[in-house]
Design an enzyme around this catalytic site. Sequence first.
Site, short mmCIF file in Angstrom:
data_model
loop_
_atom_site.label_atom_id
_atom_site.label_comp_id
_atom_site.label_asym_id
_atom_site.label_seq_id
_atom_site.Cartn_x
_atom_site.Cartn_y
_atom_site.Cartn_z
N GLY A 127 33.32 35.72 121.44
CA GLY A 127 33.90 34.69 122.30
C GLY A 127 33.46 33.32 121.84
N SER A 128 33.29 32.42 122.83
CA SER A 128 33.04 31.01 122.47
C SER A 128 31.70 30.74 121.78
CB SER A 128 33.15 30.15 123.73
OG SER A 128 34.46 30.23 124.22
N THR A 129 30.77 31.67 121.84
CA THR A 129 29.51 31.45 121.13
C THR A 129 29.76 31.41 119.61
OG1 THR A 129 29.15 33.79 121.61
CG2 THR A 129 27.68 32.25 122.67
N PHE A 130 30.99 31.78 119.23
CA PHE A 130 31.34 31.76 117.81
C PHE A 130 31.87 30.38 117.39
CE2 PHE A 130 33.80 33.21 114.04
CZ PHE A 130 32.83 33.99 113.44
#
Lengths: 119, 661
Positions: free
Chosen positions: B289-292
Amino acid sequence: MDKQKLKKKSIQSFPVTFEVNKRKTGAKKGRIAFITILSILMVFSGSLLYVWSRLRAVNLDYEIPRQIQLQRKLMQLNTRLRLEAATLKSHERIESIAKGDLGMVVPKRGQTVVIYNGN
Amino acid sequence: MGIKRIKWLRFRIILICIVFFSSFLAIFVKGYQLQVLKRDELYKRAYMQQRRNITQQPRRGNIYDRRGEILATSVDVKSIYAQPNRINNLNYALVNLARVLDTDPHKLEKSMVSNKSFVWLKRKVFPDQVEKIRKLEIKGIEFVLEPRRFYPNRELAGHLLGFSGLDSRGLEGIELFYDDYLKGKIGRFVVGRDGVGRNLFTEKGKDSFFDGGDLVLTLDKGIQYIVEKRLKKLVQKTRAKGGTVIVMEPQTGAILAIANQPDFNPNTFWSYRPSNFRNRAVTDTFEPGSTFKPILFAAAMEEGIVKENDLFFCENGQYEYHNKVIHDVKKYGWLSFKDVAKFSSNIGATKIGEKLGKDSYYIYIKNFGFGNKTGIDLPGERSGQVRSVRSWSNVALGTASFGQGITVTALQLVCAVSAVANGGNLMKPYLVKEMVDHKGQITGRMYPEVVRRVISEKTASRVVSLMEEVVKKGGTGSKAAISGYRVAGKTGTAQKVDTATRKYSKDKYVSSFVGFVPADEPRFSILVVIDEPKGVPYGGTVAAPLFKEIASEILYYLGIPPKVEIVKKESDHKLYAGSKVGRPLTDFVFEEDQDWNLEGRETLFPNFSGMTIRQVLKVAERMKIVIEIVGSGRAVDQKPKPGTIFEAGRKFQVKFQPSSA
């Protein structure tokens, strides 16, 4: 001619020669006796030394396994004590004692001061 | 008469000679028989009687944390075996043994009535059980020492350490990965023994025997405890399926802690389900998800296609992209690149991804280490799934831009973000710091290893600034902010694929937060992954607060002082040098935003009189000076005197006396 003269001389000098030989033989006998005694002593002491060293080796053959056993026991004890210390030092245990038994709390912000170490 | 006597004498001499001769002959014959004819057989028999074969089990090496605290050790304990043919009263033995060993007497009976001459009753038992069985005085029940593995901190670092089985062979974790080094080499040698069976010393065959080596890990027991305690609490609170936290040193790649939930106690591993043994940090993959997104931002900035203030239209929360609709949690219009990061806009990220292009993005994804194993010294590591760019569908670039459609391990993710934290170098993660052999000599020392440079230092610093925005007020990760410290991070809320429908689930999420602290000089990076939390699933709500809790406690544990924001005021200099000097500070109130830092300034030494030790130390902390404290109570005297010009390197002393004195 010369041979006869020599024979005479040696006959004349016989008693003197005999006495000298007697003395020599006595000294020789003493020396032989000394060497013999010395040899016997050496052989005896050598044998004693050999026996002593063998006995010592045999004793050490017994002693070394005993010491190895003792060393193993002490090492085991050491490991056990280290294990006990590690168990007692577990953070979970310390925290439960500090909070539960001693009523301690984590200091709040402002209650701690970081002292500048000069570096 | 005389002749008769002589004959008799002669006869006796001959008789004795014959006796002696025949005796010697007999001895000779027997000697020949023993020494020549039966030599081999007798030699063998003597050898058997005078020698004993000994098998010496090596001590399995210890495992220590970075501070030398024991994490795993072996202690010899007793194992119990039976020689059924020597047992007189079998019924008595069965009933009592079953009671003490807490087993089924019928099972015991089955093994005992067999024809075996040796039957294990129970291996590696506790000393109290041994004592109880000893007291039973059953003939034919014997004990033998065997090493047993102990993990004194119970569940702590269980997934990392793993465990070893009954035969002292590593089965999981470090115990398995370094089994060859830890186990040592078994010794089989022959010792002499005397007539009564006592052992005699021998060195024969001892050369091949050696104890196992010890391992010193990069792991910090204190940090591991903080992480495990906090993670467990959160997983229970959110009724999540599981969770993982990794703490890593970004500069070196050294792992400080890895915690997983559910956990297990390696001392009694057999009482847990095998799924509990899984070290999810390396064996499980998930869509990040957005941690990427930091990877996307780093790639876009490194390629120079975006600047912090570039604007992106975020389509008011709904963006049709190659026949698929991409959503944002909130509706945004125009957002700057910085705000796309701060508010974690998926639509904004997709547009950045489009600008970057899939080929370029793919290269960065691979360079950051995704799709490949990190090479950490743990078993069972997986590489995650990053499909080849040629097989990317039209929509794949968009979804990959916000971390969906690719799978990573938690370890890969924390390594990639650590690369941003350390200025652009991807480090190889490692867990074992030193290997110490049985003689106490260091045989292996691991050093930090740079895998490759992935972005420039300048880009890394710009990504850090973006990540700091995320944690600031209004950002999705504001709950990760720690007062007094600069924190950089990124939240993530990824939908999970429902294995039944093969579609993204609407109620199963992975909440995550990845960040590092202090942002300007990172000491550690932390990744928090919570699998299927119940209730609000957002990373900023679930994982970010856990990050904050863990990071705060670690900062405290490591003694990293907070940096107070310096508020520049024109009056600051005057205030410090003038008004505080000479006036006793009895009613001193410590002001958080006051700049006590004397660096590069000519100023005067303040008057401490009446202050407590704590107050003086606080001033010293801010002034960055070392003050010698004498006595206790309130300040009564000081050297140098108040008003003296401050000189760096000078010694300062403050004397204290109790108020009542």
